[in-house]
Write a protein that holds these residues in place. Sequence first.
Motif: not given
Length: 500
Positions: A157-162, A321-334, A385-391
């Motif tokens: 659920r979190g991964l798809l929403a992110i 690019i930094t924001e894109i990469l950090t949202t991907l990292v957030s997807g792997s951590l959430i 921001f990308g790892i936490g609240p953005a996702g």
Amino acid sequence: MMTAFACKLKMSYNLFLLAFALGIGGGFQYGLQVSVINSPAEYIKSFIHETWVRRYGSSATEELITLMWSFIVSIYSIGGLLGSLSAGYLSVRFGRKKTMLLANIPTVLSAALMGLSRLCGSFEMIIAGRLFSGVGGGLALSIHLMFAGECAPRNLRGLLAITASTAIALGKFTGFALGLREVLGVDALWPVLMAAHAVPALVQLLTLPFFPDSPRYLLIDKKDKEGCIKAVKQLWGDGDHMAEIDDMLAEQEAIHGEKAKSVCDLFRDQAVRWQLITLSLVVSCMQFIGVNVVYFYAYNVFIKAGIPHAQTHYVSLGIGITEILTTLVSGSLIERAGRKTLLWKSHTVMALALGLLTVTLSLQDSFSWVPYCSVALIFIFIMSFGIGPAGISCSLPTEIFIQSYRPAAFVLNGASNWTLLFILGLLFPFIVEGLGSFCFIIFLIYCLSTAIFVFLVMPETKGKTILQVMEEFNRLNYRGKKRQTALQQSNCSAMTVTRL
């Protein structure tokens, strides 16, 4: 074992395709419109001046041209507010899928208006186009987040929403890239640049019809159990998903057949009081994080660090690019660290980064090495921001509200964000002029307050059913006998459905 792996692979594959179909016309459109407007600014101002001279035989004042440009930029937020306000009614009346497709109508219309504005000699068409673009964007973004959250199984659920935050970051990056002089960022091509968002709208119109509507919407709102099972099999594969369907049935039973609630019900009903507080503080007020302010200061900091002014557009690509990469990292951590841990830690890091950035900006001209510290702090802030609240803000409204309150929650969330975006857009120049780099103190206080709230109050939602999350919040919403009664009713409802 191989069969289970193949089923999981099919589930991930189908959900990934759905995330693409939703994202290309949802979060991607929002990110694109936020960033694409910066590059053609001078060209559009010149067009307004030329049109004014041709019509009235006299030059428009600089103040009038600036006012017109400000109106073109800010009216997108007004359109976004109107679109988000309609999301609740339309998503219940027509379903998530049809509403998402309908959102592309004002989007395509806006692209036509802005693309033909120069040919027709009308800057008013740009204003109207930005308004319609905002309506489509506000509606699509709200439905995107709701649709994605409702289509995923509990463990994804979190991964798809992110993926919505990744789509937004990709949209921003694409807007920056299209605005480069080597692409569409020249005087002759700015109408094409302003109409570029028609392409992702058409892509969604061609791809989304192949996917089913939200399983939760089909079962809970439409009472279509067969349609729900068919949608689940298409999205998740042919495995045994009865546990997930039982969770949906338990949620349906907990609603007791009630119709979708209104925004007023959110404020009146004690059963969702702390959900509303969590939504308002953690998600709906995200504009107070200050990411747009950091972007504003980034150009000045990079120039101070020795980057030529002509190269700042390419630095913007680096930030994107930094924001894109950090949202991907957030997807792997959430799904590992959990929502609560990522939120309070990222807000704490952002607060520290903003505090140090206030100091380094104040000492910008004192030492030659200080601007490089500011550059590092900007990237630390954006990564946090990308790892936490953005996702996580993309998945949280779906997870903390049951089906009857969810559309109203997304309406309130969208309306709050669009309103704050508009207000801060108007007041930000005056805030900067009055406080300078100390304007970060306002956003620092918000980040620190949110970190404390999440750490002390907000329940963890990772791996829990909607009813389990509701039970966690009932411990805050009710006290004494009322709380015990509410918990017993929830448990009885869940047990009844399980027996059925």
